[in-house]
Design an enzyme around this catalytic site. Structure first.
Site, PDB file in Angstrom:
ATOM      1  N   SER A 260       9.731   5.598  -3.093  1.00 19.82           N
ATOM      2  CA  SER A 260       9.245   4.537  -2.080  1.00 19.82           C
ATOM      3  C   SER A 260       8.157   5.240  -1.246  1.00 19.82           C
ATOM      4  O   SER A 260       8.338   6.491  -0.889  1.00 19.82           O
ATOM      5  CB  SER A 260      10.551   4.557  -1.165  1.00 19.82           C
ATOM      6  OG  SER A 260      10.459   3.832   0.100  1.00 19.82           O
TER       7      SER A 260
ATOM      8  N   GLN B 132       8.087  -8.749   7.996  1.00 18.92           N
ATOM      9  CA  GLN B 132       9.208  -8.615   7.140  1.00 18.92           C
ATOM     10  C   GLN B 132       9.638  -7.285   7.657  1.00 18.92           C
ATOM     11  O   GLN B 132      10.842  -6.714   7.152  1.00 18.92           O
ATOM     12  CB  GLN B 132       8.893  -8.292   5.444  1.00 18.92           C
ATOM     13  CG  GLN B 132       8.053  -7.617   5.062  1.00 18.92           C
ATOM     14  CD  GLN B 132       7.590  -7.316   3.737  1.00 18.92           C
ATOM     15  OE1 GLN B 132       7.094  -8.085   3.100  1.00 18.92           O
ATOM     16  NE2 GLN B 132       8.067  -6.404   2.999  1.00 18.92           N
TER      17      GLN B 132
ATOM     18  N   GLY C 136       5.695   4.725  -8.825  1.00 22.77           N
ATOM     19  CA  GLY C 136       6.258   3.222  -8.903  1.00 22.77           C
ATOM     20  C   GLY C 136       5.336   2.224  -9.058  1.00 22.77           C
ATOM     21  O   GLY C 136       5.495   1.362  -9.877  1.00 22.77           O
ATOM     22  N   HIS C 137       4.751   1.974  -7.920  1.00 19.42           N
ATOM     23  CA  HIS C 137       3.647   0.948  -8.077  1.00 19.42           C
ATOM     24  C   HIS C 137       2.701   0.916  -9.391  1.00 19.42           C
ATOM     25  O   HIS C 137       2.435  -0.061  -9.665  1.00 19.42           O
ATOM     26  CB  HIS C 137       2.722   1.092  -6.916  1.00 19.42           C
ATOM     27  CG  HIS C 137       3.403   0.875  -5.348  1.00 19.42           C
ATOM     28  ND1 HIS C 137       3.681   2.011  -4.638  1.00 19.42           N
ATOM     29  CD2 HIS C 137       3.983  -0.201  -4.914  1.00 19.42           C
ATOM     30  CE1 HIS C 137       4.149   1.512  -3.543  1.00 19.42           C
ATOM     31  NE2 HIS C 137       4.501   0.063  -3.726  1.00 19.42           N
TER      32      HIS C 137
ATOM     33  N   GLY D 196       0.689  -1.282   0.123  1.00 19.98           N
ATOM     34  CA  GLY D 196      -0.151  -0.012   0.154  1.00 19.98           C
ATOM     35  C   GLY D 196       0.953   1.251   0.097  1.00 19.98           C
ATOM     36  O   GLY D 196       2.023   1.125  -0.380  1.00 19.98           O
TER      37      GLY D 196
ATOM     38  N   ARG E 183       8.149   4.924   1.925  1.00 22.83           N
ATOM     39  CA  ARG E 183       8.897   5.582   3.379  1.00 22.83           C
ATOM     40  C   ARG E 183       9.435   7.117   3.095  1.00 22.83           C
ATOM     41  O   ARG E 183       9.641   7.829   3.895  1.00 22.83           O
ATOM     42  CB  ARG E 183      10.103   4.697   3.577  1.00 22.83           C
ATOM     43  CG  ARG E 183       9.877   3.480   4.283  1.00 22.83           C
ATOM     44  CD  ARG E 183      10.891   2.383   4.928  1.00 22.83           C
ATOM     45  NE  ARG E 183      10.347   1.508   5.525  1.00 22.83           N
ATOM     46  CZ  ARG E 183      10.206   0.045   5.114  1.00 22.83           C
ATOM     47  NH1 ARG E 183      10.436   0.113   3.753  1.00 22.83           N
ATOM     48  NH2 ARG E 183       9.736  -0.708   5.914  1.00 22.83           N
TER      49      ARG E 183
END
Length: 283
Positions: free
Chosen positions: A187, A63, A38-39, A33, A189
């Site tokens: 990313s 993970q 990028g996704h 999510g 993050r």
């Protein structure tokens, strides 16, 4: 219009079984999510090659190496569904934790060798969590093709090894890293970077590309990597967990005339950034 959200494995399987009976090719894009361009590039690649496309959304606790990082990971399910709507996917599969790891779940998938270094050395258990959940998602979706980004290069090689070793009937498709205008690899993050840190972060891809070019031109690898660490430190990026030149496929020390990859992981503003670029093979 939002993408259709499916939360039940039984419902998903009814759909995938019907698609497969009709001879349709099913693609899957596994995600946690907090989707970004990028996704979406992976979804577009899947749409171009498959008749049906499933995006999975599951923040996999196994993970993460700390409960704090897991808790801080952005959850934006409804916004993700809105973002996916115009792309025309067939299902956004959002299983809850009990469906993925029901009481009594005792099986872990582990891939040795390729996971012992780089990310694996700094994040013990991380790749076991990745391998386990990816195996389950492949079984849940029964996809013919699965799409992963090259930004997580070691993860991509892990999944390829996993599929080859277990003879899983899914083709793994790697897609190029998508970067922001300043070169930083996209990313989820990155959302946690402050404005100042976000400006500093551009030094990471710049230094990585410069190092790759220097190594490709024949410069001494150790000297280049030392200078790159110094450059990152001068730009406020650190600590650097690793910056290594490796064989692209095995992630072992590079071999003559084989493709090479330069990989880095470093901290900035409490956020761990990873990146990699291709380096021409040595003669």
């Amino acid at each position: 219009m939002s993408a259709p959200i499916v939360t039940s494995l039984d419902e998903l399987r009814r759909a995938t079984q019907a698609w497969r009976r009709a001879g349709q090719r099913v693609g899957v894009v596994p995600t946690m999510g907090a989707l970004h361009d990028g996704h979406l590039s992976l979804v577009r690649a899947a749409k171009a090659e498959c008749d049906r496309v499933i995006v999975t959304l599951f923040v996999n606790p196994r993970q993460f190496n700390s409960a704090e990082d897991y808790d801080k990971y952005p959850r934006t399910e409804l916004a993700d569904a809105e973002l996916l709507g115009p792309l025309g996917i067939d299902a956004l599969f959002v299983p809850d934790g009990a469906q993925v790891y029901p009481p009594g779940h005792a099986t872990t998938v582990s891939v040795s060798g390729i996971t012992d270094t780089l990310e694996g050395a700094h994040r013990p258990g991380h790749f076991d969590g990745v391998a386990t959940v990816v195996t389950m998602l492949f079984n849940m979706t029964q996809a013919d093709r699965a799409y992963f980004g090259e930004k997580d290069w070691q993860q991509l090689q892990l999944v390829r090894r996993l599929v080859a070793d277990l003879k899983l009937p899914v083709e793994i498709v790697g897609c190029p890293t998508v970067r922001a205008d300043d070169g930083l690899a996209m990313s989820s993050r990155n959302q946690r970077l402050s404005v100042t840190a976000r400006q500093q972060a551009r030094a990471l891809p710049e230094a990585l590309l410069a190092a790759a070019a220097a190594i490709g031109s024949g410069a001494n690898v150790d000297d280049v990597l030392t200078q790159t660490r110094e450059t990152l430190a001068q730009n406020g990026i650190g600590p650097v967990e690793y910056i290594e030149l490796r064989d692209s496929e095995s992630l072992r020390p590079p071999r003559p005339c084989h493709p090479r990859r330069l990989l880095v992981a470093a901290w900035l503003d409490g956020v761990r950034l990873i990146d990699n670029v291709e380096v021409p093979p040595a003669n």
